[in-house]
Motif scaffolding. Structure first.
Motif, PDB file in Angstrom:
ATOM      1  N   THR A  40      44.630 -25.954  32.042  1.00  0.00           N
ATOM      2  CA  THR A  40      43.360 -25.259  31.997  1.00  0.00           C
ATOM      3  C   THR A  40      42.390 -25.511  33.068  1.00  0.00           C
ATOM      4  O   THR A  40      41.743 -24.483  33.364  1.00  0.00           O
ATOM      5  CB  THR A  40      42.487 -25.603  30.592  1.00  0.00           C
ATOM      6  OG1 THR A  40      42.514 -26.997  30.547  1.00  0.00           O
ATOM      7  CG2 THR A  40      43.598 -25.213  29.547  1.00  0.00           C
ATOM      8  N   SER A  41      42.650 -26.387  33.753  1.00  0.00           N
ATOM      9  CA  SER A  41      41.803 -26.790  34.966  1.00  0.00           C
ATOM     10  C   SER A  41      41.712 -25.851  36.330  1.00  0.00           C
ATOM     11  O   SER A  41      40.555 -25.451  36.599  1.00  0.00           O
ATOM     12  CB  SER A  41      41.796 -28.310  35.451  1.00  0.00           C
ATOM     13  OG  SER A  41      43.329 -28.447  35.987  1.00  0.00           O
ATOM     14  N   ASN A  44      39.983 -22.472  34.349  1.00  0.00           N
ATOM     15  CA  ASN A  44      38.899 -22.602  34.102  1.00  0.00           C
ATOM     16  C   ASN A  44      37.717 -22.780  35.385  1.00  0.00           C
ATOM     17  O   ASN A  44      36.656 -22.471  35.072  1.00  0.00           O
ATOM     18  CB  ASN A  44      38.519 -24.012  33.030  1.00  0.00           C
ATOM     19  CG  ASN A  44      39.016 -23.549  31.794  1.00  0.00           C
ATOM     20  OD1 ASN A  44      39.303 -22.481  31.257  1.00  0.00           O
ATOM     21  ND2 ASN A  44      39.317 -24.671  31.027  1.00  0.00           N
ATOM     22  N   SER A  45      38.337 -23.267  36.323  1.00  0.00           N
ATOM     23  CA  SER A  45      37.273 -23.700  37.412  1.00  0.00           C
ATOM     24  C   SER A  45      37.482 -22.495  38.341  1.00  0.00           C
ATOM     25  O   SER A  45      36.493 -22.378  39.099  1.00  0.00           O
ATOM     26  CB  SER A  45      38.228 -24.584  38.243  1.00  0.00           C
ATOM     27  OG  SER A  45      39.451 -24.289  38.709  1.00  0.00           O
ATOM     28  N   SER A  67      47.518 -20.041  30.867  1.00  0.00           N
ATOM     29  CA  SER A  67      46.951 -21.260  31.032  1.00  0.00           C
ATOM     30  C   SER A  67      46.871 -22.140  29.620  1.00  0.00           C
ATOM     31  O   SER A  67      46.321 -21.673  28.515  1.00  0.00           O
ATOM     32  CB  SER A  67      45.483 -21.016  31.371  1.00  0.00           C
ATOM     33  OG  SER A  67      44.581 -22.226  31.424  1.00  0.00           O
ATOM     34  N   GLY A 182      37.694 -26.905  29.069  1.00  0.00           N
ATOM     35  CA  GLY A 182      36.338 -26.168  28.865  1.00  0.00           C
ATOM     36  C   GLY A 182      36.017 -26.056  27.418  1.00  0.00           C
ATOM     37  O   GLY A 182      34.643 -26.592  27.173  1.00  0.00           O
ATOM     38  N   THR A 197      37.328 -35.742  31.575  1.00  0.00           N
ATOM     39  CA  THR A 197      37.690 -34.385  32.313  1.00  0.00           C
ATOM     40  C   THR A 197      37.885 -34.304  33.643  1.00  0.00           C
ATOM     41  O   THR A 197      37.722 -35.372  34.463  1.00  0.00           O
ATOM     42  CB  THR A 197      36.316 -33.334  32.123  1.00  0.00           C
ATOM     43  OG1 THR A 197      36.455 -32.381  32.779  1.00  0.00           O
ATOM     44  CG2 THR A 197      35.022 -34.028  32.987  1.00  0.00           C
ATOM     45  N   THR A 201      36.697 -28.752  36.185  1.00  0.00           N
ATOM     46  CA  THR A 201      36.546 -27.910  35.291  1.00  0.00           C
ATOM     47  C   THR A 201      34.741 -28.470  34.899  1.00  0.00           C
ATOM     48  O   THR A 201      34.004 -27.468  34.410  1.00  0.00           O
ATOM     49  CB  THR A 201      37.137 -28.274  33.956  1.00  0.00           C
ATOM     50  OG1 THR A 201      38.659 -28.000  34.379  1.00  0.00           O
ATOM     51  CG2 THR A 201      37.035 -27.338  33.013  1.00  0.00           C
ATOM     52  N   TYR A 205      31.434 -26.075  34.324  1.00  0.00           N
ATOM     53  CA  TYR A 205      30.875 -26.094  33.000  1.00  0.00           C
ATOM     54  C   TYR A 205      29.510 -26.893  33.014  1.00  0.00           C
ATOM     55  O   TYR A 205      28.872 -26.965  31.986  1.00  0.00           O
ATOM     56  CB  TYR A 205      31.688 -26.562  31.939  1.00  0.00           C
ATOM     57  CG  TYR A 205      32.609 -25.557  31.313  1.00  0.00           C
ATOM     58  CD1 TYR A 205      32.581 -25.042  30.123  1.00  0.00           C
ATOM     59  CD2 TYR A 205      33.667 -25.005  31.865  1.00  0.00           C
ATOM     60  CE1 TYR A 205      33.493 -24.196  29.579  1.00  0.00           C
ATOM     61  CE2 TYR A 205      34.781 -24.165  31.645  1.00  0.00           C
ATOM     62  CZ  TYR A 205      34.476 -23.674  30.453  1.00  0.00           C
ATOM     63  OH  TYR A 205      35.455 -22.653  30.083  1.00  0.00           O
TER      64      TYR A 205
END
Length: 276
Positions: A40-41, A44-45, A67, A182, A197, A201, A205
């Motif tokens: 996800t990083s 999401n980034s 993802s 996220g 984290t 990411t 956020y």
């Protein structure tokens, strides 16, 4: 007559080669889009949204991104549901390759993990450089900690830190979310909690959550990423050709320079590490 025919054939070949070369790696008839499982990083980034169009334009191959956490990303590879995986948990990656599920693993980039929490910092962690000491302080304070709880690379690192700390928040102070990074950052903001984290990411956020970095800089928080093709000997239907093209491209000087240039809000989030 025969000599003129040979010369004409050579001339014709020379004429067609410059036009054929740009399409040499284009998606072949019947070849499906490349399936990439990743963390996800990277999604999401915004890194993959920034990177992949260049690969797709260069090679004419569409990349479909799935993802999820690293554990799930590798599981998709084991099942033959993807062609290539980009993840960040070296022990799990090495196991994946050693068991014959993956081939051609390459280093791609790195960043680091950080601990973030409410700006008021009720556990008094601000400025702490020792992640294990920080985890002990969190465990001993009456504060909440949100865990990914999804067998992702971040989750694996977090569990290791608690084990080394020899303690963990009790009862409802420890929340196992089973969600992506996220979503966990959003939860931490809503619940006035701490979490572990990746820096990338968090950068994406930071503005919407208002969470502050309270622990950073420990070498144990180093976070390397690797890319691995699914072994075509295990799953005959995988798009190994496309996977190899992506591996070669993302570790090329062109893509490595693009990774270094990815700076949302002016901050570099990933650092290239491919060895050519």
């Amino acid at each position: 007559m025969q000599r003129r025919f040979v010369l004409a054939a050579i001339a014709g070949l020379a004429f067609t080669l410059p036009f054929a070369t740009p399409f040499a790696h284009a998606q072949q008839p019947g070849e499906r889009a490349l399936r990439l499982s990743t963390t996800t990083s990277t999604e999401n980034s915004g890194l993959l949204t920034y990177l992949l169009p260049s690969f797709e334009a260069k090679h004419g191959i569409k990349v479909n991104v799935i993802s999820v956490g690293t554990g799930k990303a590798l599981e998709l590879g084991k099942n033959g549901d993807v062609d290539v995986t980009l993840v960040h948990a070296r022990q799990l990656e090495d196991k994946f390759v050693a068991e014959g599920w993956g081939v051609d693993r390459r280093d791609v980039m790195y960043n680091d993990f950080i601990v973030v929490g409410p700006s008021a910092d009720p556990a008094r962690l601000k400025g702490e450089k020792d992640v294990i000491s920080a985890f002990r302080k969190i465990a001993g304070a009456n504060v909440k900690f949100i865990s990914r709880g999804d067998n992702s690379g971040t989750d694996v690192m977090e569990k290791g830190y608690w084990q080394q700390a020899g303690a963990k928040p009790a009862g409802s102070n420890y929340v196992s979310a089973g969600l992506g990074m996220g979503e966990v950052l959003n939860m931490a903001a809503e619940m006035n909690a701490y979490t572990l984290t990746d820096r990338a990411t968090y950068g994406a956020y930071k503005a919407r959550t208002g969470l502050a970095i309270v622990v950073e800089g420990d070498k144990r928080m180093f976070n390397p990423y690797g890319i691995i093709a699914v072994n075509p000997d295990r799953h005959k239907g995988v798009n190994y050709r496309g996977a190899k093209l992506l591996i070669d491209w993302i570790t090329s000087p062109e893509a490595q320079a693009k990774i270094a240039a990815f700076k949302p809000a002016g901050e570099q989030l990933f650092f290239p590490s491919a060895q050519r």
